[in-house]
Each structure stands twice: as structure tokens, then as C-alpha cells.
Design an enzyme around this catalytic site. Structure first.
Site, mmCIF file in Angstrom:
data_model
loop_
_atom_site.group_PDB
_atom_site.id
_atom_site.type_symbol
_atom_site.label_atom_id
_atom_site.label_comp_id
_atom_site.label_asym_id
_atom_site.label_seq_id
_atom_site.Cartn_x
_atom_site.Cartn_y
_atom_site.Cartn_z
ATOM 1 C CE LYS A 342 -4.449 -1.772 1.262
ATOM 2 N NZ LYS A 342 -5.619 -1.726 2.137
ATOM 3 N NE ARG A 376 -8.335 -8.227 0.453
ATOM 4 C CZ ARG A 376 -7.983 -7.385 -0.512
ATOM 5 N NH1 ARG A 376 -7.042 -6.478 -0.292
ATOM 6 N NH2 ARG A 376 -8.577 -7.438 -1.695
#
Length: 400
Positions: A342, A376
Site C-alpha cells: 500500500k 490479506r
């Protein structure tokens, strides 16, 4: 005779040491609350409440930190940091429960905090994932042309199935299928288009692999059709807030329910997000969303929560969430974290998306150390190996 300081990071560590010494089980149960220290933060307390709480804390051989002007009366309110063992806090709550000035409410909250034990058996559709034994790995399978990291890679169903097989072989416990990108500024996808992307793939995965499939969607109709195709979990980035029918669909199909925090929508969530207290505000959000789920019949054992790294967060918010991840344990359900590749990693280290593997692994290990139950991830092998060795170290695994 030898004497040394020893590292005790949790109640479980203390109990393990007591059993090693040979303490009987009754003794372990009696002493266990004395080994656990907790910190309780109270906001906007009146001066009367501050004085009483501090005196009660002192009477129980601990303390409560308040603003320096509480004693002078020059301020009207102060926050309080109360700390002590679970046993001490229990005595404090009992004493406060007999007081006026809304201190019974304070006592009830302290009791709730010290009694919560996170459920780590995730139950849905007849399955159980035991998160007490290992951190679960959720492999990401985006069948989208525009996802921030793997957009366009798996839009062909044969390629997607091969990637699914790779992730299963590398140790994934769950496959998370998504048909609409939710990266910042992503365009919305129509219902028919999303269904066309995900339903055939879910059907093929269930035909070929015995693994739980999660559908990454905020649309109840997609969740319903995915359940018919074999999906067992709904991973809702809106925390059940974008579609009021979603809790009904999850409950009716006895699906697992991932409630994620988001500030705004994918279109606007990164336009100057701001929090007074990011942890406090996310916890309030979870309280509301979990209540929605339970009122519609979703079992608490089916719920996990996700603080939503990168979904309406500044870099400092993401770092604070990961460092203070255990503060979400107050809800008593497993915590899922999705931080793979991210942008906060890129901003901290000035890295492009395809350069973030090692830093992702480092952040995932910190998340595990701070209490993440499910990760995840895009890179299953890297996550699996790094988390398994971290677990072996922290559990002092006896491996020969």
C-alpha cells in the site's frame, strides 16, 4: 541460586511460566489476573470524577494520571489514564460502582474492558478457522483491470485459476475474490459487470479447490450471488454501510463477515482525511457496524474487523493503527489487516508499488506482533514463510 529479569509479554506467557514452575491450576487462575497490566483512557472527565477515580486508584495501590490543573480547579474537564493489573482494575470498578456522578457507568466500562477475551475461532457456513494456532493468510485475487497493484493480471479466468492454485500451494487459507477496484479514485463498476467478473471464477475455484472463498464487495446482490456460487465470506470495505441489505444477506447465508473501516468512499476517501483520535473513531465505527450485523442475525463468531489501512487514512494514521492494533481487541473478535504494497509504504520509503515486497513483509510481521489474526496479502509465499517463522519464535516452538 540464579536471579534474572524475565520477559513476560502476555497473560499466556505468565501462565506458561507458572505451569513450568509447577503451580497448580487453581493457583494459575488466581494469580493470572495479577500478571496482566492494562491501561484505560477516559476522555472529558469532570473534576469530581477525576478526584474520585484518582483516590480510588491510590487506595488500590496503583494510580491515575490527570491534567496538572485538576488540583487547582482551573480547568473544567480532564482526560484520565488509569492503569493497573486486571485484579486492581476490578477492585477499582467495584468501588466506583457504588459512587454517584455517573461513576457507575465508568465502572461498567472498566469491567467490560478487563473481561473481554478475543474470540479466535472464526465460524461460518459450517467451517471453523482456528486462529489460536496460526495467523491466517488471505490471498488476494483481483479480477479487475484497474486495481492499484495487480490490475489486469488475472482478468482471464484460466490465468486467475492458475494464480489461485499457486496461492493455495503456497499456504493461503482463504482466497479473496474482488471484481471492483477500491483504490483511491477508482471508478464504480455496475452490478452486471461485477457479477460477470466474479461469479464464474468463484464457481471454478469451488470446483477445483477445497478452500474458503471470500467475495470482496459492498453490494448485497453480488454477495448473494457469490454465496450461491460457493463463496463463504463477505469482505465489505464499507463496513455494511453502503448497502443496507448486506447484513441480511450475510445472516441468511450464514457467511463470514469482514467489517472494514473506511472514511468516505473510494472516490473521495483520500481527499484530506482527518481524525481527532483515529483509534477511538475507528472503534466507534466498529461498535455501530457490529451492532447492525448482530441486529440482523449475524453471529458474533462470524465477524472479523479490519481497520482499513489506506482507506481514508493519512500516513501517520496507518502507522498509528498498526502500532496500536491490539486496541481493537476490545470488540472481542479477530482482526484482519490488509497492508500489502500500500501507498503508505511507498511514501515512507519512496518506493514504487512493485518495489514494496520486503517492506510489506516487515509491516506484516509488526501487524502479527501487535495482534493481527488474518493478513490479506498479494505475496502468499513471502507472508506465509515470514509469519510462520515469527510464530515459531514468539511461541518458542519445539521443532526438531
Amino acid at each position: 541460586m540464579k536471579i534474572r529479569e524475565i520477559s513476560v509479554r502476555s497473560v499466556e506467557d505468565a501462565e506458561k511460566l507458572m505451569r513450568k514452575i509447577g503451580v497448580d491450576e487453581i493457583g494459575v487462575r488466581v494469580m493470572s489476573p495479577k500478571t496482566s497490566h492494562k491501561y484505560v483512557y477516559m476522555k472529558d472527565m469532570t473534576l469530581t470524577q477525576c478526584h474520585i477515580i484518582k483516590q480510588v486508584a491510590l487506595a488500590n495501590n496503583t494510580d491515575a494520571a490527570v491534567h496538572k490543573q485538576v488540583v487547582t480547579g482551573r480547568i473544567e474537564k480532564s482526560d484520565i489514564l488509569l492503569f493497573g493489573t486486571v485484579k486492581q482494575l476490578g477492585y477499582i470498578a467495584k468501588s466506583l460502582s457504588h459512587q454517584q456522578f455517573k461513576l457507575k457507568e465508568v465502572a461498567n466500562e472498566i469491567e467490560r474492558i478487563i473481561k473481554v477475551r478475543k474470540n479466535r475461532i472464526w465460524k461460518f457456513r459450517g467451517r471453523k478457522i482456528d486462529l489460536t494456532k496460526k495467523t491466517a493468510i488471505m490471498g488476494i485475487l483481483n479480477v479487475t483491470p484497474d486495481s492499484f497493484s495487480d490490475g489486469g493480471k488475472w482478468t482471464n479466468i484460466d490465468n486467475a485459476l492458475r494464480h489461485c492454485e499457486t496461492m493455495v500451494n503456497e499456504g493461503a487459507d482463504i482466497i479473496d475474490v474482488g471484481g471492483e477496484s477500491t483504490r483511491p479514485g477508482a471508478r464504480k463498476v455496475g452490478l452486471a459487470e461485477e457479477l460477470g467478473r466474479v461469479i464464474p471464477l468463484i464457481e471454478k475455484i469451488k470446483q477445483n479447490f477445497d478452500i474458503p472463498v471470500s467475495i470482496d464487495t459492498y453490494k448485497s446482490k453480488v454477495a448473494e450471488e457469490a454465496a450461491k456460487a460457493g463463496a463463504e465470506i463477505v469482505n465489505d470495505i464499507s463496513g455494511l454501510n453502503f448497502d443496507s441489505n448486506m447484513p441480511d444477506i450475510i445472516a441468511r447465508n450464514k457467511m463470514g463477515c469482514c467489517i472494514m473501516h473506511i472514511l468516505g468512499t473510494p472516490e473521495n476517501m483520500q481527499k484530506n482525511p482527518y481524525y481527532e483520535d483515529v483509534i477511538d473513531e475507528i472503534n466507534d465505527y466498529f461498535n455501530v457496524s457490529m451492532m447492525k450485523a448482530k441486529e440482523k442475525g449475524v453471529d458474533t463468531d462470524a465477524i472479523v474487523i479490519d481497520p482499513g489501512i489506506g482507506f481514508g487514512k493519512r500516513v501517520i494514521d496507518n502507522l498509528m493503527i498498526l502500532n496500536r492494533l491490539n486496541e481493537f481487541d476490545i470488540h472481542g473478535v479477530p482482526v484482519l489487516v490488509g497492508l500489502s504494497r500500500k501507498s503508505f509504504i511507498g511514501k515512507v520509503l519512496n518506493l514504487e508499488v512493485n518495489e514494496r515486497l520486503f517492506s510489506t513483509v516487515g509491516a506484516q510481521i509488526v501487524a502479527y506482533m501487535r495482534g493481527a489474526d488474518i493478513l490479506r496479502v498479494h505475496d502468499v509465499k513471502a507472508a506465509y514463510d515470514s509469519i510462520r517463522i515469527a510464530e515459531a519464535i514468539t511461541n518458542e516452538a519445539d521443532v526438531e
